[in-house]
Motif scaffolding. Sequence first.
Motif, short mmCIF file in Angstrom:
data_model
loop_
_atom_site.label_atom_id
_atom_site.label_comp_id
_atom_site.label_asym_id
_atom_site.label_seq_id
_atom_site.Cartn_x
_atom_site.Cartn_y
_atom_site.Cartn_z
N ILE A 90 -2.66 -5.56 -10.20
CA ILE A 90 -1.89 -5.38 -8.99
C ILE A 90 -2.47 -6.43 -8.01
CG2 ILE A 90 -0.53 -4.33 -7.01
CD1 ILE A 90 -0.51 -1.92 -9.07
N GLY A 91 -3.67 -6.00 -7.53
CA GLY A 91 -4.49 -6.98 -6.62
C GLY A 91 -4.41 -8.54 -6.90
N SER A 92 -4.68 -8.66 -8.11
CA SER A 92 -5.01 -10.35 -8.43
C SER A 92 -3.65 -11.14 -8.23
CB SER A 92 -5.59 -10.57 -9.86
OG SER A 92 -4.67 -9.79 -10.79
N GLY B 223 -1.63 -11.13 -5.89
CA GLY B 223 -1.47 -11.73 -4.55
C GLY B 223 -0.25 -11.57 -3.91
N PHE C 88 3.02 -9.17 -4.25
CA PHE C 88 3.32 -8.27 -3.03
C PHE C 88 5.07 -8.06 -2.94
CE2 PHE C 88 3.66 -7.52 1.57
CZ PHE C 88 3.00 -6.21 1.55
N ILE D 23 7.03 -4.73 -3.32
CA ILE D 23 7.76 -4.31 -2.01
C ILE D 23 9.27 -3.92 -2.32
CG2 ILE D 23 8.37 -4.80 0.14
CD1 ILE D 23 5.65 -3.72 0.30
N LEU E 38 9.62 -0.93 -4.28
CA LEU E 38 9.65 0.27 -3.29
C LEU E 38 11.06 0.42 -2.59
CD1 LEU E 38 5.92 0.20 -1.79
CD2 LEU E 38 6.87 1.46 -3.71
N ILE F 260 -3.92 5.54 -5.44
CA ILE F 260 -3.96 6.65 -4.45
C ILE F 260 -4.05 8.20 -5.06
CG2 ILE F 260 -3.60 5.28 -2.51
CD1 ILE F 260 -0.65 6.20 -2.31
N ALA G 146 2.36 4.38 3.00
CA ALA G 146 1.28 4.65 2.44
C ALA G 146 1.02 3.50 1.23
CB ALA G 146 0.98 6.08 1.71
N LEU G 147 2.28 3.48 0.40
CA LEU G 147 2.33 2.65 -0.82
C LEU G 147 2.18 1.14 -0.09
CD1 LEU G 147 4.87 4.06 -3.31
CD2 LEU G 147 2.53 3.94 -3.35
N VAL G 148 2.98 0.94 0.84
CA VAL G 148 2.82 -0.68 1.38
C VAL G 148 1.50 -0.84 2.05
CG1 VAL G 148 3.90 -2.07 3.32
CG2 VAL G 148 5.40 -0.36 1.76
N LYS H 151 -1.23 0.51 1.08
CA LYS H 151 -2.28 0.32 -0.03
C LYS H 151 -2.11 -1.08 -0.80
CE LYS H 151 -5.25 1.67 -3.15
NZ LYS H 151 -6.71 1.82 -3.10
N LEU H 152 -0.58 -1.37 -1.01
CA LEU H 152 -0.35 -2.74 -1.59
C LEU H 152 -0.83 -3.77 -0.73
CD1 LEU H 152 3.33 -2.13 -3.04
CD2 LEU H 152 1.21 -2.47 -4.28
N PHE H 153 -0.79 -3.93 0.67
CA PHE H 153 -1.01 -4.98 1.60
C PHE H 153 -2.69 -4.89 1.17
CE2 PHE H 153 -2.68 -6.59 5.55
CZ PHE H 153 -1.73 -7.67 5.55
N ILE I 108 -4.50 -4.29 -1.28
CA ILE I 108 -5.16 -4.89 -2.67
C ILE I 108 -4.52 -6.09 -2.87
CG2 ILE I 108 -5.98 -2.49 -3.56
CD1 ILE I 108 -3.60 -2.73 -5.31
N GLN I 109 -3.16 -6.31 -2.31
CA GLN I 109 -2.69 -7.57 -2.76
C GLN I 109 -2.83 -8.94 -1.79
OE1 GLN I 109 1.45 -6.33 -3.91
NE2 GLN I 109 0.96 -6.96 -5.86
N ILE I 110 -3.28 -8.54 -0.67
CA ILE I 110 -3.30 -9.51 0.26
C ILE I 110 -4.90 -9.58 0.79
CG2 ILE I 110 -2.49 -10.03 2.77
CD1 ILE I 110 0.27 -9.49 1.72
N ARG J 209 -7.72 -7.79 -0.35
CA ARG J 209 -8.55 -7.70 -1.23
C ARG J 209 -8.31 -8.80 -2.58
NH1 ARG J 209 -9.36 -1.98 -2.98
NH2 ARG J 209 -11.21 -3.06 -4.31
N SER J 210 -7.22 -9.62 -2.40
CA SER J 210 -6.52 -10.14 -3.40
C SER J 210 -7.61 -11.28 -4.07
CB SER J 210 -5.17 -11.00 -2.91
OG SER J 210 -4.90 -11.71 -3.95
#
Lengths: 409, 661
Positions: free
Chosen positions: A277-279, A281, A316, A320, A323, A370, B19-21, B23-25, B27-29, B31-32
């Motif tokens: 997910i993180g990669s 961006g 991202f 979103i 969600l 989480i 919380a999800l947003v 967390k997503l922010f 890891i995706q922005i 720590r991307s």
Amino acid sequence: MQIDYKLSDKFDFGLFIPMLILFLFGLAAIYSSTLHHPTAGGNFEKQVIWGIAAFIIYFITYFLPNGTFKSITIPTYLFSIFLLIVVIIVGRKISGAKSWLDFGPFGFQPSEIAKIGTILAMSAFLSRKNTDIESFKDILITLTIGLIPVALILLEPDMGTAFVFIGFILMLIYWKGISLFGLFVVLSPGFVAVSALFGFYYFLAALLLVLIFLFLFQKDIFFSGSIFALNLAFGFFADYLYNALSPHQQKRILAFIDPNSDPLGAGYNTIQATVAIGSGGFWGKGFLQGNQTQLQYIPEQWTDFIYCVIGEEFGFVGSIIILILFLYLFLRILKIASITKDEFLSLTVIGILAVYLVHYLVNLGMAVGILPVIGIPLPFVSYGGSSLIVNMFMLGIVANVYRNRKNYT
Amino acid sequence: MINSRALLVIILMFLFFTALVVKLFDIQIVRSEELKYYAQRQQTGVETIAAEQGLIYDRNNVLLVYNRPDVSFYVDLRMISQKNKKVVAAAFSKVLGKPANYYMKLMNGSKKTICLEKKVIIEKAELLKDIKRVGYFYKDDPTRVYHYNNLAAHALGYVNNDHKGVMGVSEYFEESLRGQDGSRSVDKNAIGDVVNVSEAETNPAIPGNNLFLTINKNYQLILEDELRNGINQYGGTSATGIMMDPNTGEVLAIANIDDFNPNEYWKYDDFQRRNRAITDTYEPGSTFKAFTIASLLDQGLCRLNEKLNVENGTYKYKNVRIRDTHPFNSLSVKEIIEQSSNIGVSKLVQRIDDEKYFKYLRGFGFGNYTSIPLPGETAGRLKKPTEWSKVSKAYLSFGYEISVTPIQMLTAYCALINGGVLYEPQLINKEVTFDGSLVNEFSPKKVRRVISSETSEVMRNLLADVVKNGTGKKAYSELISIGGKTGTSQKLVNGSYSKKDYNSSFIGFFPVEDPKVVCLVLINSPDQGKYGGLVAAPIFKNIAERVVETDVDKFQDHINYDLLNNIKYANDNSKNNSTHIKTTTSFNVKPINYSTKGKMPDLINTSIKDAIYTLTKLGVKYKIKGTGIIIYQSIPAGKTLKPNETCILECSEINVRGASL
């Protein structure tokens, strides 16, 4: 009463459109994650076929006449219990749980049907005219209706689904109007039990919290003392239960507390999901371009970890959007539950909402790291025929309730 | 009531949504980049592409050593499931013919990783490569193939398990042959399998340079063959032979019997693998007399016709007795050489000053490395005049009190008869890169002039007389004029000269008028006829005649043609009667010409290695059936290539009649 012939008055696009988009997102993600997979190559096509069947069921359910759901309550519940017993005896074992029943080429999970049966049965009991949610006896009966299938599911053992059941059971009691103290009595043992798993000091802190609440409720000392004793017992029981768990289940719980403690074992999926997910961006790597997905770093990504595909390939923005679609869908369902005059249907809809909510919460919480890894699918998105059909059927019930919302007094 | 409860549900839903947003922010922005780097690091790796070793050809472009693209198969027992074991075992059993149980037994062992099958030939390996199971993998494991097995084994050396050259040119020219490993970055999936090779970051391996030896495969075969025959006929523990071109120092053949097969080098002992022609020393005996006489002649200290008293076979000199095998009263200097009189030379040598004599011997290269490009050469030992005893010079004059290697003797003989110039022995004709550009070309390396060309000419004729009239009669050939000198020396056993163990040797050259080949034959401890004239000379004669027959053009001005056919006939007869091998044809592997870009090259009659290399370079996929030399290509030569085409190559074993394959 004035009759409005506009289509949107009968058919709730606010339910249908988000669900359709989620399903299409899911298809794209399934396609991407199975494209280069040696054994899951046909899953996209299978999901398309299941999808068509599910949409047909959605519309059939939508058009069912008034009162159908109430009339099928008892047979559905009993049939569910029967199937849950059968599956424990003759079920097919998949990843450690005997949860599948095979009928020729088709297989399904009885626990999916049991969701509907249990929601209907509990709603029916709670909406009886003389049910008093504050009476100990009625609470006990309600919980019994809910916990029989839970017990059977734990025998399979399928932790994830049992969790979903507990979710909607609590939601139904809550929606029926249980007092805060009643809710506290039902919830606190579970809270203490979970805290006990984190360690001794968490356990102590949770007990302290319970004491504070008891003090605030200002019930008589004997009653408060019994409640506290019950909590204490649950705490020790949880510890006992943890030690009774199989090592791989223990590992999963530990890995949640610290995923890096065992990067190649139980924490592996959590780390790889976060990396995927993180990669991605902000904009994502693009459809079919996610390396984590294409190189199969996460096993069976088209099922429980489908959100990682979306996170990696659509970034991202895509994450979103998913969600928001869910949030919008939930608010619609909640609204329908609120405006429905019939209490049975209102409870049924809220039960269905609770099912979706728990799936959403546990699945996404797991995907982004989480919550611990509990394998349950993301509704409408994950691959899987029986869960898709049951989810669509349940949404069909919600749509049906919307259609008939003005017909009850 | 319901509305407030609904509100609580909404609040909780939004809380979780937030919380999800967040967390997503995170890891995706936030720590991307870090996670992208992590992803890339685990997904990509660098793989080494092993360079192919260079090929080795003889002087006439006959391929002697090449690489066969074998594949080895492995199983990681921690990862493979019982079901997959059965699948793999069944597939191996089907393709390779061993029972499936054999493989199951291997896979039920307790090791982590096992080798299922080593060095499977490519056409079978292609079938096995298709099995895709977790824990099952393979590696390219090319095999160095010495096409003619034992042929020229000592010159070629071998390549050990670590792909390192040991002995021979394999070791000496390892740097050149090895090439340069390449690398490529690859995508790896979760279980470490390479799933994608990124072409952009591929740094191709550069194959080793190809060596063209000075060795003539046909001469080499004759030499080995005749040495073997000699041992069969005369007995003897071992033999050594070398052929050189006296005018350039090129080594044409170099052999030791026993020898070894570099394809199975591990089956042989050190003695068999050692190139004794350059590592082992011996006392040369009478063959050395030629150098003594040449020194004297060059200094003008004797005349060929002058007569000497040779004491009827026994001569007491200082405190020792020197004996001749054939007793005479008096002999001329010419006859002393012809009859190989120890007494004669030891008397003659007294005429030359110690230092001068020593200088001549050093000049011929004794006591020094010849610098032949092979590992392990020894220098032998030539004592300095200050170390000499009263009798040392006398002993030296007929080849005792000195230790030499066969290659030293032959190199010195080259100088003796080629006009007096010492050349460094050479083994490499040229070194060429894989794509054909020249790295090094042979040119003769002159070391020094040792004797005058006049002296050298006298020596040629003198040695021709030895064969015509003297101890070398058995080397005499009607076919071609031969000159040479016999030698016999008692072997030193535990510090004293043995009465039973002799070295029997002959060093000769042909044709006398214009020497093109010099050859040494050395037989250790022959059973019968210990004298060089009886053992080594006839072997030499066979070698010379067969060399002349295979290379008639080279010797055409010096051949007695009347005899050529008869001898050929006689030799053909003997071939039918004995089992020895004799060369008839050589196969020439055609080099690939791929000048036109985008067109299919002609691969027929080329080596698999060359073809694979060419096709890889052109981006054409290939399937190979059989081994050896390519006899069929599915895409005809000259056809314009389309991307992703697969060319099927059929190969056939090279069948060279006479050569042991």
